[in-house]
Design an enzyme around this catalytic site. Structure first.
Site, mmCIF file in Angstrom:
data_model
loop_
_atom_site.group_PDB
_atom_site.id
_atom_site.type_symbol
_atom_site.label_atom_id
_atom_site.label_comp_id
_atom_site.label_asym_id
_atom_site.label_seq_id
_atom_site.Cartn_x
_atom_site.Cartn_y
_atom_site.Cartn_z
ATOM 1 N N GLU A 332 0.798 -1.227 0.000
ATOM 2 C CA GLU A 332 0.000 0.000 0.000
ATOM 3 C C GLU A 332 0.831 1.279 0.000
ATOM 4 O OE1 GLU A 332 -3.353 0.070 -0.326
ATOM 5 O OE2 GLU A 332 -3.084 -2.088 -0.638
ATOM 6 N N SER A 602 -40.098 11.654 -14.910
ATOM 7 C CA SER A 602 -41.545 11.851 -14.717
ATOM 8 C C SER A 602 -42.007 11.505 -13.318
ATOM 9 C CB SER A 602 -42.321 11.019 -15.739
ATOM 10 O OG SER A 602 -42.070 11.481 -17.057
#
Length: 917
Positions: A332, A602
């Site tokens: 990491e 809608s």
């Protein structure tokens, strides 16, 4: 607010009055100065005129005096003297004048300041005996002609003295009054037309024109006077900076340095402005707030998962195996102990590697940045989040040591399977503590940081071992270990223990954890940090909803070109039963049901029609024209490009006609539409616009579903929630929804609810939502499709549950003509069919149950959280049938027949519930 406005208005009036008063004073002062200048000029002109008259009179008198004396020594008789005439005798001799004439001449000499025997001066003519006239050098001085009356030896005559008739002063030793004719001639100069003194001030009536002219003149004068001053200041500044002038290569160096500083300052200011919201998340208690340890239970008391960390330190960093820490750092953030929170070199290396591979191969975020995201931020992929992440990483580096940051990261990282932290992951995958893992197991755990679901060993063991082998390569490349040290781990990869293939409702738990954190921040739990929360989650419904969405995407995803979906199922009172935030939590932890802002299309028309009914001008039976029209240069069109003419509102809503809600919004105004949407539950900002009625403003799935729940709840607004009951570490209940929660507020009037449910029922009975109909239940809902088919919705409800389903793509690309009445309505029906198993049909507010529904309702079990064996979501369908059979057998054998079967809710982690009569 009103008092502030009044104070502001009063202040503006006072400022305007002061400015007007200043302008009027300036105008009066200008007028006074002009009048004074005009009076001085007029007085000087009149004085010069009077002086010329006096000089002419003096000349006449001088000639008259000469007539008394003849150059030939002649005599002047008394009669001639009296007449002012002189008669000279013979030029040879001269005789003295007669005694009477001499006395008369002496009298005249005293009366007139001029005499042939004295020097006299009047005006601009100087006369001496025996000499001609001589012009005074003071003549012709224009406005200063009045100064001709002044002599350093003979005194002065000013305009005021002339106006007052005081005469002309002679020498300082002797002064005589002016001639009566001169006094009479000068006296009108110092008075007005009516004889009043010139010094009297006349007050003229107020005039706005004069006031504004005075203000304009004052401004012009001020600006004109400030010009030279500013010019001199600027010249001095330029002269001072001339000393810094450089030439040649030095100038280029200075120019480049200055441009760099300017651009750097602008960039720093912009970045700081973007980082301000991130810093607002920090505080004195940020670490304690983040240290909540929460255990979540479902609605029946069975443990679902955990979030946060334990309040104690757990495993100290020094007790973690060295190879586990090195594996995490090598994978990491290799330069974790060297950088300042942002690994610039690592970021550049990741960019180059990803560019060469034409894809993402390495991440550029440091461990500190990932921790900042886990503590303070969400998982949304935006530039704003990356900027906040960078600044918060610097903030963490300043407030914590490197070891503290690494410890927090190892405790909080998500490792798949609902496990957070390496210790929880070690227990879940290998059945041991993180202090006991081997090198091979550490490599497999370190490989989970990148993609916990993709590389989870219980999901894909081959991918997990391949990823662990890459971690071993990283250990060698980083120099943390040699190839010989990792050789044994390559030949003997880790093998996980058998774990149950049960999915964790991670999207739901993330949202519930954020809710609990906000409640803790508001002080709902006092100082308690270790909590057990019973939620409204129905685990069986949650699993079915996840499976239904995955099945629909697999079956119809390629057909409609769509790859993501989200769903929320909740009770009308606000309790959320299930939540699906995306297709795969392991691939993306971004919760699309809570955080994604999408256009409702809608389905937003519900708020427009509700606002129209609230105005009192329309009902569902009102008729309005569906015809082409334009608002400016925008012309709304219907889905089929056809128009129906005169149509009732209920039919326009059921058929999702676009022109009708636009006309309604224009008729009642857009502000009432926005207000009623917010009252019903929409929390995002809605901006007025021509296309607002067609759903162009963005909402979230959770808010949209909650707003529809307001109608299902009889118009009472109840915010969505997860927590039903909260207990502390001792098991004592510290908070309960029915006791401490907020009471629902009335957002819609009952008649509006009745009109809306009638219209929404028409959508599923004969409109665009026909695919969402449920057998034996009335369904009210509305479909929605956004512009270019980017979003498709169906949101609806029965008497018992409310659900909202959304389909779309994360990159906002268009789908292949997918509408809300297709895949969303089908998915909604599939989820709700499972959710309503064993439910009695309940009436919807404003509607009556059909005749068949009444019979079904009388035979169905009561709808409560812990009643009805068939409704138990903690048991499989087979187990529920077995238990029902046992109860029936007991009753058939002559045992006591229970009035209502019930479940004893087990404690967290206990076995299946036991049926009791």
């Amino acid at each position: 607010m009103r008092d502030s406005a009044l104070r502001l208005a009063a202040g503006l009036r006072r400022a305007a009055a002061r400015g007007l008063d200043h302008g009027l004073r300036a105008a009066d002062e200008a007028q006074r100065r002009f009048e004074a200048w005009a009076d001085r000029t007029l007085t000087a002109a009149e004085a010069a005129k009077a002086e010329r008259r006096a000089a002419a009179e003096q000349e006449r008198q001088t000639k008259e005096a000469r007539a008394f004396t003849s150059p030939l020594g002649g005599e002047v008789d008394a009669a001639s003297a009296a007449a002012g005439e002189g008669a000279s005798r013979s030029p040879e001799r001269s005789r003295p004048p007669h005694p009477a004439l001499r006395a008369d001449l002496s009298k005249r000499s005293r009366m007139f300041p001029t005499s042939p025997f004295r020097l006299a001066q009047f005006g601009n003519t100087r006369i001496e005996p025996g000499r001609g006239e001589e012009r005074d050098p003071a003549i012709g001085r224009g406005p200063n002609e009045a100064q001709a009356l002044t002599s350093p030896r003979r005194g002065e005559v000013d305009a005021a003295s002339a106006a007052a008739g005081e005469g002309v002063s002679r020498s300082p030793e002797r002064s005589r009054p002016p001639h009566p004719a001169l006094r009479a001639d000068l006296s009108p100069l110092g008075r007005g037309e009516e004889g009043r003194p010139a010094s009297t001030k006349v007050r003229r009536p107020f005039s706005w024109r004069n006031a504004l002219l005075g203000l304009d003149s004052w401004l012009d004068d001020t600006v004109w006077k400030s010009g030279p001053t500013l010019s001199r200041k600027w010249d001095s500044v330029c002269a001072a900076f001339d000393g810094f002038r450089v030439r040649g290569w030095r100038r280029w160096t200075v120019e480049l340095a200055c441009e760099g500083l300017t651009m750097g300052a602008v960039a720093a200011t912009l970045l700081l402005a973007l980082a301000v919201p991130a810093f607002q998340e920090t505080g004195d208690d940020w670490l304690s707030r983040a240290d909540l340890s929460v255990t979540f239970l479902d609605r029946h008391g069975v443990e679902l998962g955990k979030r946060g960390v334990m309040q104690n330190d757990g495993i100290p960093l020094s007790e973690y195996p060295d190879h586990l820490i090195k594996a995490a750092l090598a994978t990491e953030d290799r330069r974790f102990y060297q950088h300042f929170g942002i690994d610039v070199a690592g970021t550049l290396r990741a960019i180059v590697t990803n560019a060469k591979a034409n894809g993402v191969r390495q991440g550029g975020s440091s461990i500190t940045q990932q921790l900042a995201k886990n503590i303070f931020l969400s998982n949304e992929r935006t530039l704003e989040r990356k900027i906040k992440e960078a600044f918060l990483a610097l903030w963490l580096e300043h407030h914590l040591s490197k070891d503290e940051i690494l410890k927090l990261y190892l405790d909080r990282a998500y490792m798949g399977g609902g496990a957070f932290g390496v210790d929880a992951a070690a227990h879940f995958y290998f059945g041991k503590s993180a202090k006991e893992v081997t090198l091979a197991e550490s490599a497999m755990l370190a490989g989970l940081f990148k993609a916990p679901t993709k590389f989870a060993p219980h999901v894909n063991l081959a991918a997990a071992r391949a990823r662990a082998n890459q971690v071993l390569d990283n250990l060698v490349d980083a120099g943390f270990m040699t190839e010989g040290q990792v050789q044994a781990a390559r030949f003997n990869p880790a093998t996980p223990v058998a774990v149950a293939q049960a999915s964790s409702p991670d999207y739901y738990l993330d949202w519930a954890f954020n809710e609990v954190r906000q409640m803790a921040k508001d002080g709902a739990f006092g100082d308690q940090r270790v909590l057990t929360v019973r939620t409204a989650l129905d685990p069986a419904l949650q699993r079915h909803a996840e499976g239904s969405i995955e099945q629909m995407l697999r079956q119809y995803g390629d057909r409609y070109d769509v790859d993501q979906a989200a769903a929320v199922v909740m009770e009308p009172e606000g309790a959320v039963r299930a939540m699906v935030g995306g297709r795969d939590y392991g691939q993306s932890q971004f919760n699309r049901a809570v955080d994604a802002l999408r256009q409702p299309g809608s389905s937003f028309k519900t708020y427009v029609y509700a606002a129209a009914f609230a105005s009192g001008r329309y009902t569902p039976d009102s008729v309005i024209v569906d015809a082409p029209f334009c608002v400016g240069n925008w012309c709304p069109r219907n889905y089929g490009r056809r128009f129906a003419g005169k149509v009732q509102l209920i039919n326009a809503y059921a058929r999702s006609i676009n022109t009708v809600p636009v006309r309604l919004a224009l008729a009642i105004g857009q502000k009432p539409v926005i207000d009623i949407a917010h009252r019903m539950g929409i929390r995002t900002k809605l901006d007025p616009g021509r296309a607002l009625a067609l759903g162009v403003e963005e909402v979230t799935v959770l808010d949209h579903t909650s707003a529809y729940a307001t109608i299902a709840n009889g118009g009472r607004r109840a915010p969505p929630y997860a927590a039903i009951e909260v207990a502390d570490s001792k098991g004592d209940v510290v908070w309960r929804r029915d006791r401490d929660g907020k009471k629902p507020e009335q957002a819609l009037a009952p008649y509006i609810v009745a009109d809306m449910t009638r219209m929404m029922l028409a959508v599923t009975e004969g409109g665009t939502g026909g695919r969402a109909r449920l057998d034996g239940f009335q369904v009210c809902g509305k479909t929605g499709t956004s512009q270019s088919y980017r979003d498709a919705w169906f949101v609806g409800f029965t008497g018992s549950l409310v659900g909202g389903v959304w389909f779309g793509n994360d990159d906002f690309t268009a789908t292949r003509e997918m509408t809300g009445g297709s895949l969303p309505a089908m998915t909604w029906k599939d989820i709700m069919t499972f959710a309503h198993q064993g439910f009695a049909p309940r009436p919807i507010p404003g509607l009556k149950l059909p005749a068949g529904g009444q019979a079904v309702a009388s035979q169905a079990p009561a709808d409560s959280g812990d009643s009805g064996l068939s409704r138990s979501r903690n048991l499989t369908d087979d187990a529920a049938r077995v238990l029902n059979a046992i109860v029936s057998d007991v009753a058939a054998a002559g045992g006591p027949k229970p009035e209502r079967a019930s479940l004893i809710l087990p404690a967290a982690g206990a076995g299946a519930p036991v049926v009791t009569p």
